[in-house]
Design a protein around this motif. Structure first.
Motif, PDB file in Angstrom:
ATOM      1  N   LEU A   5       0.664  -1.340  -0.022  1.00 39.62           N
ATOM      2  CA  LEU A   5      -0.159   0.704  -0.272  1.00 39.62           C
ATOM      3  C   LEU A   5       0.875   1.300  -0.316  1.00 39.62           C
ATOM      4  N   ILE A   6       0.433   1.993  -0.769  1.00 43.10           N
ATOM      5  CA  ILE A   6       1.286   3.506  -0.890  1.00 43.10           C
ATOM      6  C   ILE A   6       1.751   4.016   0.758  1.00 43.10           C
ATOM      7  N   LYS A   7       1.010   3.918   1.560  1.00 39.17           N
ATOM      8  CA  LYS A   7       1.288   4.544   3.231  1.00 39.17           C
ATOM      9  C   LYS A   7       2.292   4.010   3.446  1.00 39.17           C
ATOM     10  N   ASP A   8       2.632   2.635   2.800  1.00 44.04           N
ATOM     11  CA  ASP A   8       3.375   1.832   4.428  1.00 44.04           C
ATOM     12  C   ASP A   8       5.019   2.168   3.102  1.00 44.04           C
ATOM     13  N   LEU A   9       4.456   2.662   2.075  1.00 46.15           N
ATOM     14  CA  LEU A   9       6.366   2.349   0.902  1.00 46.15           C
ATOM     15  C   LEU A   9       6.941   3.530   2.227  1.00 46.15           C
ATOM     16  N   THR A  10       7.693   4.215   2.677  1.00 42.77           N
ATOM     17  CA  THR A  10       8.606   4.101   3.537  1.00 42.77           C
ATOM     18  C   THR A  10       8.705   3.433   4.312  1.00 42.77           C
ATOM     19  N   HIS A  11       8.485   2.297   4.506  1.00 50.09           N
ATOM     20  CA  HIS A  11       8.906   0.696   5.087  1.00 50.09           C
ATOM     21  C   HIS A  11      10.034   0.207   4.631  1.00 50.09           C
ATOM     22  N   HIS A  12       9.906   0.505   2.918  1.00 54.49           N
ATOM     23  CA  HIS A  12      10.371   0.115   2.263  1.00 54.49           C
ATOM     24  C   HIS A  12      11.189   0.187   1.414  1.00 54.49           C
ATOM     25  N   LEU A  13      12.183   1.175   1.815  1.00 53.77           N
ATOM     26  CA  LEU A  13      12.929   2.001   0.855  1.00 53.77           C
ATOM     27  C   LEU A  13      14.434   1.418   0.506  1.00 53.77           C
ATOM     28  N   ASN A  31      13.043  13.271 -21.494  1.00 51.05           N
ATOM     29  CA  ASN A  31      13.149  12.440 -20.809  1.00 51.05           C
ATOM     30  C   ASN A  31      13.579  11.611 -20.293  1.00 51.05           C
ATOM     31  N   MET A  32      12.183  12.142 -18.350  1.00 49.32           N
ATOM     32  CA  MET A  32      12.245  11.157 -17.823  1.00 49.32           C
ATOM     33  C   MET A  32      10.182  11.366 -18.217  1.00 49.32           C
ATOM     34  N   GLN A  33       9.564  10.150 -16.886  1.00 51.03           N
ATOM     35  CA  GLN A  33       7.900  10.373 -17.392  1.00 51.03           C
ATOM     36  C   GLN A  33       8.197  10.308 -15.682  1.00 51.03           C
ATOM     37  N   PHE A  34       7.030  11.036 -15.103  1.00 48.79           N
ATOM     38  CA  PHE A  34       6.446  10.719 -13.463  1.00 48.79           C
ATOM     39  C   PHE A  34       5.043  10.164 -13.657  1.00 48.79           C
ATOM     40  N   LEU A  35       5.068   9.852 -13.031  1.00 50.26           N
ATOM     41  CA  LEU A  35       3.907   9.413 -13.048  1.00 50.26           C
ATOM     42  C   LEU A  35       3.203   9.224 -11.450  1.00 50.26           C
ATOM     43  N   ILE A  36       2.103  10.391 -10.788  1.00 50.44           N
ATOM     44  CA  ILE A  36       1.797  10.039 -10.146  1.00 50.44           C
ATOM     45  C   ILE A  36       0.608   9.405  -9.984  1.00 50.44           C
ATOM     46  N   VAL A  37       0.490   8.160  -8.734  1.00 51.73           N
ATOM     47  CA  VAL A  37      -0.395   7.007  -9.162  1.00 51.73           C
ATOM     48  C   VAL A  37      -0.792   7.130  -7.611  1.00 51.73           C
ATOM     49  N   ARG A  38      -2.233   6.677  -7.460  1.00 49.68           N
ATOM     50  CA  ARG A  38      -3.281   6.980  -6.613  1.00 49.68           C
ATOM     51  C   ARG A  38      -3.514   5.586  -6.268  1.00 49.68           C
ATOM     52  N   ASP A  39      -3.755   4.981  -4.926  1.00 49.41           N
ATOM     53  CA  ASP A  39      -4.316   3.771  -4.359  1.00 49.41           C
ATOM     54  C   ASP A  39      -4.954   4.636  -3.174  1.00 49.41           C
ATOM     55  N   ARG A  40      -6.064   3.558  -2.245  1.00 53.38           N
ATOM     56  CA  ARG A  40      -7.150   4.320  -1.765  1.00 53.38           C
ATOM     57  C   ARG A  40      -6.124   5.030  -0.290  1.00 53.38           C
ATOM     58  N   THR A  41      -5.080   4.287   0.019  1.00 58.11           N
ATOM     59  CA  THR A  41      -4.095   5.134   1.075  1.00 58.11           C
ATOM     60  C   THR A  41      -3.393   6.281   1.064  1.00 58.11           C
ATOM     61  N   VAL A  80      14.235  15.714  -3.070  1.00 56.29           N
ATOM     62  CA  VAL A  80      13.962  16.849  -4.123  1.00 56.29           C
ATOM     63  C   VAL A  80      11.758  16.395  -4.344  1.00 56.29           C
ATOM     64  N   VAL A  81      11.800  15.725  -4.342  1.00 59.39           N
ATOM     65  CA  VAL A  81      10.191  15.163  -4.462  1.00 59.39           C
ATOM     66  C   VAL A  81       9.246  15.586  -3.208  1.00 59.39           C
ATOM     67  N   LYS A  82       9.106  16.696  -3.725  1.00 62.62           N
ATOM     68  CA  LYS A  82       7.830  17.333  -3.172  1.00 62.62           C
ATOM     69  C   LYS A  82       6.296  16.366  -2.570  1.00 62.62           C
ATOM     70  N   LEU A  83       6.297  15.150  -3.270  1.00 59.20           N
ATOM     71  CA  LEU A  83       4.975  14.277  -2.681  1.00 59.20           C
ATOM     72  C   LEU A  83       5.869  13.278  -1.663  1.00 59.20           C
ATOM     73  N   GLY A  84       6.056  13.678  -0.192  1.00 59.81           N
ATOM     74  CA  GLY A  84       6.855  13.114   0.815  1.00 59.81           C
ATOM     75  C   GLY A  84       7.770  12.306   0.683  1.00 59.81           C
ATOM     76  N   GLY A  85       8.472  12.961  -0.064  1.00 60.75           N
ATOM     77  CA  GLY A  85      10.510  12.945  -0.592  1.00 60.75           C
ATOM     78  C   GLY A  85      11.021  12.034  -0.443  1.00 60.75           C
ATOM     79  N   ILE A  86       9.820  10.648  -1.588  1.00 62.52           N
ATOM     80  CA  ILE A  86      10.132   9.345  -1.734  1.00 62.52           C
ATOM     81  C   ILE A  86       9.800   9.092  -3.056  1.00 62.52           C
ATOM     82  N   GLU A  87       9.875   8.527  -4.014  1.00 62.19           N
ATOM     83  CA  GLU A  87       9.282   7.661  -5.155  1.00 62.19           C
ATOM     84  C   GLU A  87      10.211   6.510  -5.692  1.00 62.19           C
ATOM     85  N   ILE A  88       9.367   5.495  -7.100  1.00 59.28           N
ATOM     86  CA  ILE A  88       9.204   4.215  -7.118  1.00 59.28           C
ATOM     87  C   ILE A  88      10.191   4.723  -8.197  1.00 59.28           C
ATOM     88  N   GLN A  89      11.242   4.561  -8.536  1.00 58.25           N
ATOM     89  CA  GLN A  89      11.418   4.275  -9.643  1.00 58.25           C
ATOM     90  C   GLN A  89      11.182   2.424 -10.096  1.00 58.25           C
TER      91      GLN A  89
END
Length: 438
Positions: A5-13, A31-41, A80-89
RNA sequence: GGGGGCGUGGUGUAGUGGUUUAACAUGCGGCCCUGUCAAGGCCGAGAUCGCGGGUUCAAAUCCCGUCGCUCCCGCCA
């Protein structure tokens, strides 16, 4: 599938994860694509370096917003990422179900279409965070209500919704072909929960659909709604019902505030206050005096009743005077009540109440008349004939305890609780005189 | 059922008698730029102004009818 779940991503760095959700925004750059993905969390940014996988880049470029996706990649911390300071590569993406382009409307756009249009596309409308919250709150509220009842020895019943005779006035009934006969959709579980009193269940509740064939065009009426009903035995008066009800409601508020208070404040800007017990009470006769004092003029045909304006006036009076959102208006004259409300011999008022929440009628309750002869006479006094209600009258022939209860509108309650301006926002699917779809 | 309000590109609005080949925003398509983040820039497609009738030299704009939506009242939860 091991979904994170997206809310738990910080535990999976620095781990590879798979997330599933909807594409909320795509920023497709050179060069880059950014996808903002949403789940219920929550929301997360997924990044893709196009040159690393040109085929995948091309696939992404064609995906419409609100498509349902499964994505796999490595979670990394990135300040650098404003949305939570994490991203998924991103490593892999599967389009489970592409959203057609264009969408009928953008659920996450800067403005919303008018309500009726959103109702046409309710499943898109419901993707908005505020709507998910409303039904999470409803779930918690119903659970709290049940908990409170179960702690007090209530039995849950499910009364029939196909009925052979009107249960109250006979007006506002939907008719239904039923083999060789005509049946009706139940306008209330009233008679059946009283039957449970005759059956010795002592305390019962029901949460179920109620149908009203009233062509009402307001922001607070529906032709089908969820009724929250209860009935309790061995009471002395309607005061016992009110005393139970206010604690039951305060308990519900506590549970909702505890679980969703913060989200409600954040998303809806509403500060939930658990109502203090006891709620203010005012007798109908005094309510009329009060209205005169504060200068509210009732129409002449409302001498025994209140109109919506009067209810709002009384509501705001008690809000101002006692800081309370709720008020019981009690002891209504028999003229304004159904035949089965008990009449108090002292002053000929009924042992009944309406509960107003923020000036909106959310519940009606009463001690019921449980004495066969008195009940029959009251029905006749209202101009009813015995024959259609004989089955009901029979409930009181063989030993029925004194009892009372209330009916309570679930969606109206959510309107009050969350300050929603229209009942259509408080119900999963709205049914009105001209709204039968989706 | 009674009364009020509204109906303009997919969506939200502006325009209330002629200078409108109906404007703006957003979405959509194309191109450009860029680790973006409410992304930005340029170009483009998209509405015979709910429908029908009328008034007028001229109607999105005024009138009548009709349909749809909406709010209030009645009734209730």
């Amino acid at each position: 599938m091991n979904r994170t779940l997206i809310k738990d991503l910080t535990h999976h760095l620095d781990e590879q994860v798979t997330i599933q959700g909807w594409l909320q925004t795509l920023r497709d750059q050179k060069n880059m694509q950014f996808l903002i993905v949403r789940d219920r969390t929550g929301l997360v940014q997924v990044t893709h370096w196009k040159k690393g996988n040109p085929g995948l880049a091309e696939l992404i470029s064609g995906v419409g917003t609100e498509s349902a996706l499964t994505l796999t990649g490595k979670v990394v911390k990135n300040d650098v990422v404003k949305l939570g300071g994490i991203e998924i590569q991103l490593e892999d993406l599967k389009v489970e179900s592409a959203a057609e382009i264009p969408l009928p409307f953008e659920p996450f756009g800067e403005y919303l279409p008018e309500q009726d249009f959103r109702m046409d596309w309710r499943y898109l409308d419901l993707r908005r965070e505020v709507n998910q919250l409303i039904f999470e709150v409803q779930t918690t509220a119903e659970q709290a209500m049940r908990e409170y009842w179960l702690e007090h020895n209530f039995i849950e019943i499910h009364s029939p919704k196909i009925v052979g005779a009107p249960s109250e006035s006979g007006a506002e009934l939907f008719t239904l072909p039923y083999f060789e006969k005509t049946a009706y959709l139940a306008q209330s579980p009233q008679f059946y929960k009283q039957m449970a009193m005759a059956a010795g269940f002592e305390n019962v509740f029901e949460i179920g659909p109620v149908f009203r064939a009233d062509p009402s065009f307001t922001s607070r009426h529906m032709t089908e709604f969820t009724g929250v009903d209860m009935e309790m035995s061995w009471i002395d008066s309607h005061e016992d019902v009110m005393a139970f009800m206010e604690r039951w409601l305060a308990y519900t508020y506590e549970k909702v505030a505890g679980k969703h208070g913060e989200a409600i404040k954040e998303t809806l800007g509403v500060e939930l206050e658990v109502p203090s017990v006891p709620f203010p009470r005012i007798k109908m006769a005094d309510a009329h005096k009060l209205l005169k004092e504060i200068g509210y003029k009732l129409p002449p045909d409302k001498l025994h009743d209140l109109d919506p304006g009067a209810e709002r006036a009384i509501g705001s009076y008690f809000k101002e005077k006692e800081g309370h959102d709720y008020v019981f208006v009690t002891d209504w004259p028999f003229e304004a009540r159904p035949f089965y409300h008990m009449v108090d011999p002292a002053d000929r008022t009924t042992r009944s109440f309406d509960l107003l929440g923020k000036g909106l009628e959310v519940s009606t309750g009463a001690q019921r008349e449980h004495r066969y002869a008195v009940l029959r006479d009251q029905a006749l006094a209202k101009g009813l004939t015995e024959e259609p209600i004989q089955d009901y009258l029979n409930f009181f022939k063989y030993g029925t305890p004194p009892h009372g209860g209330f009916g309570f509108g679930l969606s109206r309650f959510l309107m009050i609780l969350l300050d929603l301006p229209n009942i259509r926002e408080a119900v999963y699917i709205f049914r009105g005189p001209t709204r039968l779809t989706p």
